[in-house]
Design a protein around this motif. Structure first.
Motif, PDB file in Angstrom:
ATOM      1  N   ARG A   1      -4.142  -5.555   7.676  1.00 42.93           N
ATOM      2  CA  ARG A   1      -3.814  -6.638   8.592  1.00 42.93           C
ATOM      3  C   ARG A   1      -4.643  -7.862   8.270  1.00 42.93           C
ATOM      4  O   ARG A   1      -5.833  -7.768   7.968  1.00 42.93           O
ATOM      5  CB  ARG A   1      -4.104  -6.189  10.026  1.00 42.93           C
TER       6      ARG A   1
ATOM      7  N   CYS B   1       2.379  -6.479   6.865  1.00 44.90           N
ATOM      8  CA  CYS B   1       3.586  -7.305   6.898  1.00 44.90           C
ATOM      9  C   CYS B   1       4.566  -6.890   7.995  1.00 44.90           C
ATOM     10  O   CYS B   1       5.675  -7.425   8.052  1.00 44.90           O
ATOM     11  CB  CYS B   1       4.278  -7.273   5.541  1.00 44.90           C
ATOM     12  N   GLN B   2       4.211  -5.920   8.810  1.00 44.54           N
ATOM     13  CA  GLN B   2       5.024  -5.461   9.939  1.00 44.54           C
ATOM     14  C   GLN B   2       6.322  -4.791   9.513  1.00 44.54           C
ATOM     15  O   GLN B   2       7.248  -4.662  10.313  1.00 44.54           O
ATOM     16  CB  GLN B   2       5.328  -6.623  10.911  1.00 44.54           C
TER      17      GLN B   2
ATOM     18  N   ARG C   1       4.598   1.222  11.218  1.00 48.52           N
ATOM     19  CA  ARG C   1       4.725  -0.210  10.967  1.00 48.52           C
ATOM     20  C   ARG C   1       3.542  -0.622  10.092  1.00 48.52           C
ATOM     21  O   ARG C   1       2.394  -0.320  10.393  1.00 48.52           O
ATOM     22  CB  ARG C   1       4.688  -0.977  12.280  1.00 48.52           C
TER      23      ARG C   1
ATOM     24  N   PRO D   1       0.611  -2.632   8.839  1.00 47.15           N
ATOM     25  CA  PRO D   1      -0.248  -3.634   9.486  1.00 47.15           C
ATOM     26  C   PRO D   1      -0.254  -4.972   8.759  1.00 47.15           C
ATOM     27  O   PRO D   1      -0.479  -6.011   9.359  1.00 47.15           O
ATOM     28  CB  PRO D   1      -1.643  -3.005   9.444  1.00 47.15           C
TER      29      PRO D   1
ATOM     30  N   GLN E   1       8.835  -1.799   8.886  1.00 47.52           N
ATOM     31  CA  GLN E   1       8.965  -0.507   9.561  1.00 47.52           C
ATOM     32  C   GLN E   1       9.376   0.556   8.549  1.00 47.52           C
ATOM     33  O   GLN E   1      10.340   0.375   7.805  1.00 47.52           O
ATOM     34  CB  GLN E   1      10.014  -0.611  10.666  1.00 47.52           C
TER      35      GLN E   1
END
Length: 170
Positions: free
Chosen positions: A65, A42-43, A38, A40, A45
């Motif tokens: 992140r 923009c999340q 995932r 960090p 997958q």
């Protein structure tokens, strides 16, 4: 009977694992394999390094992140507390480094004897410039103002570059 329940439990645990893998979302870049990673930032997958790099190229995502992003209390954990603490330490360290690297503020005031010397020279139509402290010429300078006689005593150093070159050639 105990062996049958163990087999049933083993069978159900593998079924649950298979169901979890089936429920796992596919990679959002290639849509072929189940996701493993995932992003960090923009999340998103992804399933592999190649998909992750492709995602970063296409979207311009940095993959970092956002440390200042809002986190709801329901999702707040010890991990977020430590992240915030590390961020505050980093800011403190950067502030400390900036203070150390900042040059000292220059002292505008001259010592009394030098300020009166500059003042008396100005009264006589001379613009006197004083070298910064620590410079050899300032330390060697013996120019003074005599209060009793109201006279400036100048130290004058004469340099003749052409004479030095002629003396060296002779």
């Amino acid at each position: 009977m105990g062996a049958e329940t163990k087999l049933q439990q083993a069978g159900t645990s593998t079924d649950v694992t298979a169901q979890i893998k089936q429920q796992q979302a596919p990679c959002q870049v290639c849509q072929q394999l189940p996701h493993k990673y995932r992003c960090p930032g923009c999340q998103l997958q992804t399933c592999s390094l190649a998909c992750s790099q492709q995602h970063k190229q296409q979207s311009g995502c940095t993959g970092k992140r956002d440390k200042l992003a809002f986190v709801p209390m329901s999702q707040f954990s010890d991990k977020h507390i430590m992240s915030d603490y590390r961020w505050l330490e980093e800011v403190s360290r950067a502030d400390d480094n900036a203070r150390r690297l900042r040059p000292p503020t220059p002292r505008r005031e001259l010592p009394q004897h030098l300020s009166s010397l500059v003042h008396q020279a100005r009264l006589r139509g001379v613009r006197l410039l004083i070298m910064p402290p620590g410079m050899q010429r300032r330390q060697c300078n013996s120019t003074r103002y005599d209060y009793r006689n109201r006279k400036l005593t100048w130290r004058v150093e004469w340099r003749f570059p052409a004479a030095a070159a002629a003396a060296a050639a002779a």
